[in-house]
Enzyme design. Structure first.
Site, mmCIF file in Angstrom:
data_model
loop_
_atom_site.group_PDB
_atom_site.id
_atom_site.type_symbol
_atom_site.label_atom_id
_atom_site.label_comp_id
_atom_site.label_asym_id
_atom_site.label_seq_id
_atom_site.Cartn_x
_atom_site.Cartn_y
_atom_site.Cartn_z
ATOM 1 N N ARG A 1 0.312 15.260 12.813
ATOM 2 C CA ARG A 1 1.019 14.702 11.658
ATOM 3 C C ARG A 1 1.509 15.850 10.786
ATOM 4 O O ARG A 1 0.934 16.146 9.746
ATOM 5 C CB ARG A 1 0.104 13.741 10.886
ATOM 6 C CG ARG A 1 -0.256 12.527 11.738
ATOM 7 C CD ARG A 1 -0.816 11.413 10.925
ATOM 8 N NE ARG A 1 0.163 10.845 10.032
ATOM 9 C CZ ARG A 1 -0.102 9.837 9.206
ATOM 10 N NH1 ARG A 1 -1.298 9.309 9.181
ATOM 11 N NH2 ARG A 1 0.843 9.364 8.421
ATOM 12 N N ARG B 1 -9.097 0.078 3.482
ATOM 13 C CA ARG B 1 -8.235 1.029 2.777
ATOM 14 C C ARG B 1 -6.836 0.464 2.590
ATOM 15 O O ARG B 1 -6.088 0.958 1.752
ATOM 16 C CB ARG B 1 -8.175 2.337 3.546
ATOM 17 C CG ARG B 1 -9.481 3.054 3.430
ATOM 18 C CD ARG B 1 -9.465 4.398 4.070
ATOM 19 N NE ARG B 1 -10.319 5.264 3.297
ATOM 20 C CZ ARG B 1 -10.482 6.549 3.538
ATOM 21 N NH1 ARG B 1 -9.825 7.126 4.506
ATOM 22 N NH2 ARG B 1 -11.287 7.256 2.785
ATOM 23 N N LYS C 1 0.819 -1.212 0.000
ATOM 24 C CA LYS C 1 0.000 0.000 0.000
ATOM 25 C C LYS C 1 0.853 1.262 0.000
ATOM 26 O O LYS C 1 0.635 2.181 -0.796
ATOM 27 C CB LYS C 1 -0.911 0.020 1.229
ATOM 28 C CG LYS C 1 -1.670 1.321 1.372
ATOM 29 C CD LYS C 1 -2.371 1.449 2.698
ATOM 30 C CE LYS C 1 -1.486 1.992 3.777
ATOM 31 N NZ LYS C 1 -1.655 3.404 4.107
ATOM 32 N N ASN C 2 1.819 1.325 0.919
ATOM 33 C CA ASN C 2 2.546 2.587 1.067
ATOM 34 C C ASN C 2 3.518 2.851 -0.079
ATOM 35 O O ASN C 2 4.001 3.967 -0.236
ATOM 36 C CB ASN C 2 3.226 2.655 2.441
ATOM 37 C CG ASN C 2 2.193 2.896 3.539
ATOM 38 O OD1 ASN C 2 1.064 3.277 3.256
ATOM 39 N ND2 ASN C 2 2.585 2.665 4.781
ATOM 40 N N ASP D 1 3.867 0.621 12.002
ATOM 41 C CA ASP D 1 2.616 0.126 11.409
ATOM 42 C C ASP D 1 2.299 -1.312 11.828
ATOM 43 O O ASP D 1 1.249 -1.851 11.462
ATOM 44 C CB ASP D 1 2.663 0.249 9.874
ATOM 45 C CG ASP D 1 2.738 1.706 9.439
ATOM 46 O OD1 ASP D 1 2.396 2.587 10.253
ATOM 47 O OD2 ASP D 1 3.146 1.962 8.304
ATOM 48 N N ASP E 1 6.030 19.761 7.859
ATOM 49 C CA ASP E 1 7.027 20.831 7.760
ATOM 50 C C ASP E 1 8.286 20.388 7.003
ATOM 51 O O ASP E 1 8.905 21.195 6.304
ATOM 52 C CB ASP E 1 7.414 21.329 9.167
ATOM 53 C CG ASP E 1 7.898 20.193 10.049
ATOM 54 O OD1 ASP E 1 7.090 19.309 10.364
ATOM 55 O OD2 ASP E 1 9.101 20.167 10.393
ATOM 56 N N CYS F 1 -6.126 13.521 11.806
ATOM 57 C CA CYS F 1 -5.381 12.333 12.197
ATOM 58 C C CYS F 1 -6.128 11.570 13.261
ATOM 59 O O CYS F 1 -6.724 12.157 14.140
ATOM 60 C CB CYS F 1 -4.024 12.786 12.692
ATOM 61 S SG CYS F 1 -3.372 11.799 13.985
HETATM 62 N N1 EPU Z 1 7.266 14.337 10.882
HETATM 63 C C1 EPU Z 1 7.555 15.659 11.137
HETATM 64 N N2 EPU Z 1 7.520 16.531 10.088
HETATM 65 C C2 EPU Z 1 7.228 16.136 8.832
HETATM 66 C C3 EPU Z 1 6.938 14.781 8.573
HETATM 67 C C4 EPU Z 1 6.959 13.899 9.623
HETATM 68 O O1 EPU Z 1 7.815 16.044 12.278
HETATM 69 O O2 EPU Z 1 7.227 16.973 7.932
HETATM 70 C C5 EPU Z 1 7.299 13.361 11.983
HETATM 71 C C6 EPU Z 1 5.950 12.719 12.236
HETATM 72 O O3 EPU Z 1 5.172 13.503 13.124
HETATM 73 C C7 EPU Z 1 6.344 11.392 12.815
HETATM 74 C C8 EPU Z 1 7.639 11.058 12.091
HETATM 75 O O4 EPU Z 1 8.131 12.290 11.585
HETATM 76 O O5 EPU Z 1 6.580 11.524 14.184
HETATM 77 C C9 EPU Z 1 7.525 10.069 10.956
HETATM 78 O O6 EPU Z 1 6.543 10.498 10.021
HETATM 79 P P1 EPU Z 1 6.623 10.094 8.466
HETATM 80 O O7 EPU Z 1 6.693 11.345 7.684
HETATM 81 O O8 EPU Z 1 7.697 9.105 8.301
HETATM 82 O O9 EPU Z 1 5.216 9.416 8.225
HETATM 83 P P2 EPU Z 1 4.292 9.516 6.941
HETATM 84 O O10 EPU Z 1 5.125 9.610 5.719
HETATM 85 O O11 EPU Z 1 3.246 10.553 7.125
HETATM 86 C C10 EPU Z 1 4.227 6.978 6.436
HETATM 87 C C11 EPU Z 1 3.179 5.911 6.308
HETATM 88 C C12 EPU Z 1 2.608 5.590 7.667
HETATM 89 C C13 EPU Z 1 3.748 5.181 8.604
HETATM 90 C C14 EPU Z 1 4.850 6.230 8.634
HETATM 91 C C15 EPU Z 1 6.070 5.822 9.431
HETATM 92 C C16 EPU Z 1 2.266 6.270 4.130
HETATM 93 C C17 EPU Z 1 1.132 6.726 3.298
HETATM 94 N N3 EPU Z 1 2.111 6.382 5.431
HETATM 95 O O12 EPU Z 1 3.573 8.112 6.968
HETATM 96 O O13 EPU Z 1 1.761 4.459 7.455
HETATM 97 O O14 EPU Z 1 3.259 5.009 9.913
HETATM 98 O O15 EPU Z 1 5.274 6.521 7.289
HETATM 99 O O16 EPU Z 1 6.606 4.639 8.920
HETATM 100 O O17 EPU Z 1 3.277 5.810 3.626
HETATM 101 C C18 EPU Z 1 -0.030 3.026 7.829
HETATM 102 O O18 EPU Z 1 0.276 2.455 6.781
HETATM 103 O O19 EPU Z 1 -0.849 2.583 8.646
HETATM 104 C C19 EPU Z 1 0.604 4.311 8.144
HETATM 105 C C20 EPU Z 1 0.117 5.168 9.012
#
Ligand code: EPU
Length: 433
Positions: free
Chosen positions: A123, A400, A22-23, A308, A126, A117
């Protein structure tokens, strides 16, 4: 609306085929917008996040053709808009990948901010914005939309050091930089398998991205990307979820179509809990006969234990002998499902990022509600292991991210069925994956 009715207490036996990740899919589909040609994408999971992503692309002018259940062709030669509709884009968190993709190819993107969220914590994006800005884009947030624009110029390669290891920011910057002028270096990049998959996809379309899977990714901008064929990797988390289900219920299941390397940390943790896992080329044989042992888990960016899988593993530990500690090291909070497990008889205390899980002999079936995708998966596992009947509502979250979960589990001998019930007031925007 659909609910799952599960009569628990039956061990799982048989074989299960894991779908595409999925991701990876929710990033690769927007990335297809960057290609001035036709991309044929194989091993696409049939899940509603994918359906939604494809609808968004269509609305921007892409032509989509389903070749078969798991293959689509995306023709992005005639994109006529770089602004997504609020209604569609807000429904999936991953709609933020449209920013990197559209900005990367057209120098302009206007995308509805992803919905709220459901983990119970923030989430932020930045780091995505920091990356786009470093490449020379002007980024504004107004009226619920994020607008990134190169303002008629070409984006310019830059050195970008991420302050936090972010999957989304790493992938978004990779896309934005793929056709920028000159070289970009992303330091402190995330290393998840889907990051390597996106880089491989873009490279197979003509990009020049090196180092994906390490914490330094180097991107040499190219003029354009052309069409081609690409197959998405198997879903690490879907595979882990079925492994956890076998751990919780007992039985023996062959998990097929996986990349064993991606499963290492999950396999190791389950083995620590007393689950037998035999690794083969692209399958894992998972067997649990004896009692489950306690274990401590701390979630971390890859190659650490994946956040996850945290809810599913906490559910397994809720049935293990002794007291386990689970620490969430990625998100500020991700324990909303614990109250539902407690209603089934689990003994879990959450203090900020740590859950103290005191194993119980068994769980008892109950009406329970999924609050997000992985929380829902954890509740399915709990219900499969519990004595008696459970009724899981809000299963649209589960669908989803898990292709055909009811039939896959039924083929393993689970007593699970989906029933349609009259609609209640659903808030799909709260979905978090
Ligand atoms: N973070 C920041 N600033 C940013 C982005 C992230 O502070 O600009 C922080 C977040 O708050 C968090 C950490 O960095 O504490 C990691 O966030 P990340 O950006 O890695 O998460 P994401 O890209 O929004 C993806 C997956 C999530 C998974 C996370 C971590 C997708 C669509 N989503 O989210 O998957 O938990 O990486 O591996 O790829 C799921 O599949 O159930 C799911 C939530």
């Amino acid at each position: 609306m659909t609910k799952y009715i599960i009569h628990g207490g039956k061990p799982l036996f048989g074989e299960v085929e894991i779908s595409g990740a999925k991701n990876a899919a929710v990033a690769i589909i927007p990335a297809a917008l960057m290609v001035n040609g036709v991309c044929r994408i194989e091993n696409i999971p049939q899940i509603s996040d994918v359906t939604m992503s494809l609808k968004i692309l269509e609305q921007l002018g892409a032509r989509i053709r389903s070749v078969n259940r798991h293959t689509v062709e995306i023709d992005s030669r005639h994109i006529y808009s770089t602004k997504t509709s609020y209604e569609l884009a807000r429904k999936i968190r991953a709609s933020y990948y449209l920013i990197g993709a559209l900005l990367g190819r057209f120098g302009d993107a206007e995308v509805a901010l992803p919905g709220g969220c459901n983990f119970g914590g923030a989430r932020p994006i930045d780091q995505h914005i920091k990356g786009f800005t470093a490449l020379g884009a002007r980024v504004t947030v107004e009226g619920g939309f994020i607008h990134a624009s190169a303002e008629g110029r070409k984006l310019k390669g830059a050195n970008i050091y991420l302050d936090v290891v972010s999957v989304g920011a790493t992938m978004n910057i990779m896309m934005a930089a793929a056709m920028a002028q000159g070289n970009t270096v992303i330091e402190n990049a995330a290393k998840e398998p889907h990051i390597v998959d996106l880089a491989n996809f873009l490279n197979s379309m003509g990009a020049n991205i090196r180092g994906a899977g390490t914490d330094t990714i180097k991107i040499q901008g190219v003029d354009h990307l052309t069409g081609g064929t690409y197959a998405i990797i198997p879903d690490q988390i879907e595979a882990g979820t079925y492994m956890a289900a076998v751990a919780a219920t007992g039985g023996q299941v062959l998990v097929k179509n996986i990349i064993p390397k991606h499963m290492d940390c999950i396999t190791a943790k389950l083995q620590e809990c007393g689950v037998e896992v035999d690794e083969h080329e692209d399958t894992l044989l998972v067997r649990r006969c004896g009692p489950l042992h306690k274990a401590n888990i701390k979630t971390l960016p890859y190659p650490g234990f994946p956040t996850d899988m945290q809810p599913q593993m906490t559910t397994v530990l809720a049935l293990a002998e002794g007291t386990s500690l689970v620490t969430e090291g990625v998100w500020s909070s991700r324990y909303r499902y614990v109250d539902e497990l407690k209603r089934m008889g689990a003994r879990i205390q959450v203090d900020d990022k740590t859950a103290v899980v005191e194993g119980v002999d068994h769980l008892t079936g109950a009406p329970i509600q999924a609050s997000d995708l992985r929380a829902g998966a954890a509740l399915v596992i709990a219900a499969l292991a519990a004595h008696g009947e459970s009724e899981i509502s809000q299963v649209q979250y589960i669908e989803r991210g898990y292709e055909d979960i009811v039939n896959k589990l039924r083929s393993l001998g689970a007593d699970i069925r989906a029933v349609d019930v009259p609609d209640e007031d659903l808030d799909l925007t709260a979905h978090i994956s």
